[in-house]
Design an enzyme around this catalytic site. Sequence first.
Site: not given
Ligand code: FES
Length: 214
Positions: A36, A107
């Site tokens: 992400c 995450c």
């Molecule tokens: Fe990137 Fe949670 S979506 S750390």
Amino acid sequence: MSLPYSEKLIEYFLHPKNVGELSDADAVATEGSPACGDMVKLYLKVDENTKKIKDIKFKSYGCASNIATASIITELAKNKTIDEAKKINWKEAADELGGLPPAKVHCAVLAVDALKTAIENYEYKHGLVKEKRPTTIELIKNRLKHVINPLTGLDVLKVNFIKDIKLEDGIIEIYFNLDSDHQFADSIRDEIKERLEPLWDIKEVRVIFNDETN
Ligand code: FES
């Protein structure tokens, strides 16, 4: 809107514990998630005799799950020895928070990786690594895989920012395809040094931008 989070997770997101920096940290680690593009930075203060984590702080450029899991991990790790803290995994952190949606598992993994890398950096710096393998270009590349360019959210290897990596006599030179006035040049340089300088057989890390070569 009701969020698919437990009450405890929301509480840790809204009021995270141990947020901040430690100016006299014994080890620091920054981890970026290739999933992400988010980042988390973790600071450790370790008692030299007992090897217990005396203090631990974090800063997150991540989502609610990342902030909550990083926070709970700092609480789980505090006062543990580094060997005990190494065993903390994302599942334990997620369970402590009452569960995590599957899409948010990475995450928690990011937060745990930051803890593990900070401990590893401490061990390298203090000569505690049992199997001292010499640094290779492969190992350097592995350590660079989690250095994220904040502009793209991709790691610096993936976007071909790195032209060349040289390793000789304990000196690493990393040649970048970027100029030193690039908006994130300083943070990329700091992060690379932070990741490579703790390696036990490395004396110096030089990050060289396009305009710094003759
Ligand atoms: Fe990137 Fe949670 S979506 S750390």
